[in-house]
Design a protein around this motif. Sequence first.
Motif, PDB file in Angstrom:
ATOM      1  N   PRO A  85      19.357 -29.469  -2.069  1.00  0.00           N
ATOM      2  CA  PRO A  85      18.220 -30.028  -1.337  1.00  0.00           C
ATOM      3  C   PRO A  85      17.408 -28.981  -0.599  1.00  0.00           C
ATOM      4  O   PRO A  85      16.311 -29.270  -0.116  1.00  0.00           O
ATOM      5  CB  PRO A  85      18.891 -31.006  -0.353  1.00  0.00           C
ATOM      6  CG  PRO A  85      20.278 -30.479  -0.181  1.00  0.00           C
ATOM      7  CD  PRO A  85      20.643 -29.896  -1.512  1.00  0.00           C
ATOM      8  N   GLY A  86      17.945 -27.750  -0.509  1.00  0.00           N
ATOM      9  CA  GLY A  86      17.233 -26.704   0.207  1.00  0.00           C
ATOM     10  C   GLY A  86      17.300 -26.923   1.700  1.00  0.00           C
ATOM     11  O   GLY A  86      18.122 -27.699   2.207  1.00  0.00           O
ATOM     12  N   TYR A  87      16.420 -26.236   2.415  1.00  0.00           N
ATOM     13  CA  TYR A  87      16.418 -26.338   3.867  1.00  0.00           C
ATOM     14  C   TYR A  87      15.382 -27.364   4.303  1.00  0.00           C
ATOM     15  O   TYR A  87      14.243 -27.357   3.844  1.00  0.00           O
ATOM     16  CB  TYR A  87      16.099 -24.979   4.489  1.00  0.00           C
ATOM     17  CG  TYR A  87      17.054 -23.887   4.060  1.00  0.00           C
ATOM     18  CD1 TYR A  87      18.419 -24.120   4.023  1.00  0.00           C
ATOM     19  CD2 TYR A  87      16.579 -22.631   3.678  1.00  0.00           C
ATOM     20  CE1 TYR A  87      19.293 -23.134   3.624  1.00  0.00           C
ATOM     21  CE2 TYR A  87      17.453 -21.637   3.288  1.00  0.00           C
ATOM     22  CZ  TYR A  87      18.815 -21.889   3.259  1.00  0.00           C
ATOM     23  OH  TYR A  87      19.687 -20.915   2.860  1.00  0.00           O
ATOM     24  N   GLY A  88      15.796 -28.266   5.188  1.00  0.00           N
ATOM     25  CA  GLY A  88      14.904 -29.319   5.652  1.00  0.00           C
ATOM     26  C   GLY A  88      15.699 -30.458   6.251  1.00  0.00           C
ATOM     27  O   GLY A  88      16.833 -30.274   6.727  1.00  0.00           O
ATOM     28  N   THR A  89      15.136 -31.659   6.210  1.00  0.00           N
ATOM     29  CA  THR A  89      15.760 -32.815   6.848  1.00  0.00           C
ATOM     30  C   THR A  89      17.121 -33.133   6.243  1.00  0.00           C
ATOM     31  O   THR A  89      18.089 -33.376   6.970  1.00  0.00           O
ATOM     32  CB  THR A  89      14.840 -34.049   6.724  1.00  0.00           C
ATOM     33  OG1 THR A  89      13.567 -33.757   7.307  1.00  0.00           O
ATOM     34  CG2 THR A  89      15.453 -35.241   7.434  1.00  0.00           C
ATOM     35  N   VAL A  90      17.217 -33.122   4.911  1.00  0.00           N
ATOM     36  CA  VAL A  90      18.493 -33.438   4.258  1.00  0.00           C
ATOM     37  C   VAL A  90      19.558 -32.428   4.647  1.00  0.00           C
ATOM     38  O   VAL A  90      20.708 -32.795   4.939  1.00  0.00           O
ATOM     39  CB  VAL A  90      18.318 -33.476   2.726  1.00  0.00           C
ATOM     40  CG1 VAL A  90      19.666 -33.680   2.040  1.00  0.00           C
ATOM     41  CG2 VAL A  90      17.356 -34.582   2.317  1.00  0.00           C
ATOM     42  N   ALA A  91      19.190 -31.157   4.675  1.00  0.00           N
ATOM     43  CA  ALA A  91      20.142 -30.112   5.049  1.00  0.00           C
ATOM     44  C   ALA A  91      20.622 -30.293   6.482  1.00  0.00           C
ATOM     45  O   ALA A  91      21.815 -30.125   6.784  1.00  0.00           O
ATOM     46  CB  ALA A  91      19.494 -28.739   4.887  1.00  0.00           C
ATOM     47  N   VAL A  92      19.718 -30.651   7.381  1.00  0.00           N
ATOM     48  CA  VAL A  92      20.094 -30.873   8.784  1.00  0.00           C
ATOM     49  C   VAL A  92      21.044 -32.056   8.910  1.00  0.00           C
ATOM     50  O   VAL A  92      22.048 -31.987   9.626  1.00  0.00           O
ATOM     51  CB  VAL A  92      18.830 -31.092   9.652  1.00  0.00           C
ATOM     52  CG1 VAL A  92      19.211 -31.547  11.053  1.00  0.00           C
ATOM     53  CG2 VAL A  92      18.007 -29.813   9.727  1.00  0.00           C
TER      54      VAL A  92
END
Length: 270
Positions: A139-146
């Motif tokens: 998912p890369g870096y962003g909301t899903v990663a957080v």
Amino acid sequence: MRQRRTPFGLLAAPMAWLVVAYLGALVAIFATAFFTTDPFTNKVVTTFTTENFSGLFTSTYLRIIGRTLLIAALVTILCMVIAVPFAYFMARVAPRRLRGVLVAAVLVPLWASYLVKAYAWRAMLQPEGVLDSVFGGTPGYGTVAVVLTLTYLWLPYMILPVYSGFERLPEAHLEASADLGGSTATTFRRIVLPSLTPAIVAGSVFTFSLSLGDYIAVQIVGGKLQVLGTAVRQNIVLDLPFAAALGTASVVIMVVYLTLAGRTGALDNL
């Protein structure tokens, strides 16, 4: 003759520390939110104003607050979905001699460094990282990663109260439901879930509050994502009163959440 110290005397020192260090800091933050900042020196000017709170209702900061609440809610829901079956296995399926080992296994990640765990997730989420290599994508870096990172970080705080809830659940209630012809789903919906609700809400107090105020993990795996914590950090140097208003908003949100949680009896499980 030596006088015995009363319970109040024994609690005087910690209560004084609580009032001065904790409540005093909250009062200072709340008071600072009504001050202004000199545009030339960036120093705080003790002139009363409500403009800082008005600024919270702009579209930019309403989106930040909404995004933060969404992340905290998703983390709490994911922790609940994972914790309930895991805690059930620990309390009802695993042999009694292994339960202590499982509890220790849940606690062990809490002893590891917060930063180490956050950067480990950064390494797994990056292109050509573990997730990309194993599942063919990330998912890369962003909301899903957080959300994934915070769920991992705070999951033990949900598992332990739910485990205690399963431990306190009378076996006779489950047996009575089975004797009356209740299916597994019916027993869970009518017997288990109502009994576990205070424990689940108690765990959610930790997962929700910790996610609401987190900004370090967001900076590590969130990319350019903005949440309340990062907004407070960015405004501390340039506009301390507005940062205090943002911090006050977080406190108000948690007061509302704790009030609702208290009505379920969840605070008795903390």
